[in-house]
Design an enzyme around this catalytic site. Sequence first.
Site, PDB file in Angstrom:
ATOM      1  N   SER A  64       0.889  -1.277  -0.085  1.00  0.00           N
ATOM      2  CA  SER A  64       0.118  -0.010  -0.135  1.00  0.00           C
ATOM      3  C   SER A  64       0.808   1.325   0.134  1.00  0.00           C
ATOM      4  CB  SER A  64      -0.719  -0.097   1.303  1.00  0.00           C
ATOM      5  OG  SER A  64      -2.145   0.696   1.085  1.00  0.00           O
ATOM      6  N   ASP A 100      -8.876  -6.082  -5.006  1.00  0.00           N
ATOM      7  CA  ASP A 100      -8.622  -4.791  -4.288  1.00  0.00           C
ATOM      8  C   ASP A 100      -8.811  -3.436  -5.164  1.00  0.00           C
ATOM      9  OD1 ASP A 100      -7.293  -2.764  -2.653  1.00  0.00           O
ATOM     10  OD2 ASP A 100      -5.191  -3.383  -3.372  1.00  0.00           O
ATOM     11  N   HIS A 142      -6.062  -6.753  -1.273  1.00  0.00           N
ATOM     12  CA  HIS A 142      -4.722  -5.874  -0.706  1.00  0.00           C
ATOM     13  C   HIS A 142      -3.781  -6.649  -0.219  1.00  0.00           C
ATOM     14  CE1 HIS A 142      -4.197  -1.488  -0.574  1.00  0.00           C
ATOM     15  NE2 HIS A 142      -3.646  -1.542   0.845  1.00  0.00           N
TER      16      HIS A 142
END
Length: 511
Positions: free
Chosen positions: A193, A444, A469
């Site tokens: 991320s 995601d 994710h």
Amino acid sequence: MEMHSSPSSVLVFILITLITVTNFITICSLPIPLVTPLQSSKQRDTKSNSKQSNKTLFTTHFFPQELDHFTFQPKSFNLFNQKYLMNSTYWNKGPGHHGPIFVYTGNEGNIEWFAENTGFMFDIAPKFGALLVFIEHRFYGESLPFGNNSYKDAESLGYLTSTQALADYAILIRSLKQNLSAEASPVVVFGGSYGGMLAAWFRLKYPHIAIGALSSSAPILQFDYITPWSSFYDAVSQDFKDESMNCFEVIKGSWDEIITKGSTKKGLWELSKTFKACQAVQSVWSFRDWLWSSYTYTAMVDYPMPANFLMPLPAFPIQEMCRRIDVFPKGSDKIDMVIAAANVYYNYTGDQKCFQIEHKSDPHGLDGWNWQSCTEMVMPMTITNESMFPPYNWTYDDDISSCNSTYGIKPRPHWITTEYGGLRIEQVLKRYASNIIFSNGMKDPWSRGGVLKNISSSIIALVTEKGAHHLDLRFATKEDPPWLTQQRNQEIAIIQGWIDQYYQDLKDVSS
């Protein structure tokens, strides 16, 4: 419609922070779920202050980091303690201390959270004989340059930038290698991320320090006009629509019913009871945001195995959410139906008697992300009529107004693409960059802002249709589907190639 702030409890990474719906909508970063720690032997000490962690997964250390790496004002040289974690259980230093060093570029939260939940690095450490290092991002966790006053005002928070964070990592890595007599050890950086964005940017900015980067679920193209602004919520909506059209339609039709019912004091009181709020809820928007967060977070972590991520969830949690909606008889109250779905996220274990719909806590220390999203991490997001969420149009003027009201500052919406690039990324990176893995799972919603195609023979995009994710960074489990195992094996092989080439180059230079 007017947008009101949604809960700022994680996340992420994860991490992680969160999707905050205000006059602007910001990114969230989620680390990887906590899995039983691996057993490790006593960890190697360094010259910096250290203490044995209460976990056997790592030891905790602190590095004296400079406040400002880019000016030479007297206060720039002020020091703060930056936390980092290490595990040297499998480090194969060898006679020349050449064993690889794997570094996690910390996200917007406590570094322990990321270390405990990035099992891939621990899983592959024995194979590579690698030293593991997890560096905490400045202004998060215990790495607070001004102590408890770090979030006091813009004068203090002005030192919270991605460029300062990357420089922190570079300086700490160089010092650590020197202290461990490991100057020749190759470094590979990892992140998911926002941490994945930092890993990719670190490889681009500091190629002399890191030989490669694994950048998982990193929306580095979510800026400016590179990615359609509606892509995130289009993706969340598609995840639910793919599971059940009825589920999608119920959620889409519930918003107006909630707002209408909550428009009176009596309605708010009734909703508080229906939602099982621990205290009477003061704003109808809080109900909306509570539901909103459950859908977006569940979409991000729609894993094919049970996970104790932000919340304990079953395998395929969207499927379970929609199942709970679809079992209601035709004509049932939509509010009851969506509450049942949200309970998958907030109370799958069934141990919550009531819910803190307002006044949520911040257990992972994510407050600094609001500043980052108001300064450089400006990711425009809109919501179309086709989405299951209420329509919304993002404007820069609204962003300026909100951020000026909160911090007295003006966002720089084009700074990220100016500093790190992103526009015409295929043309640019294939000419000067190398050794980056961009991994994304298409379930995601952040994947839409990621790199989804190979850029060159050494800048590789690994895309999985059913991934979520940064699923690849989780600990391996017996429930892992074959495609996930295959993805991780590809990553291992690519990293092995980087390291083999590094050692060959080192040998050639020595001879």
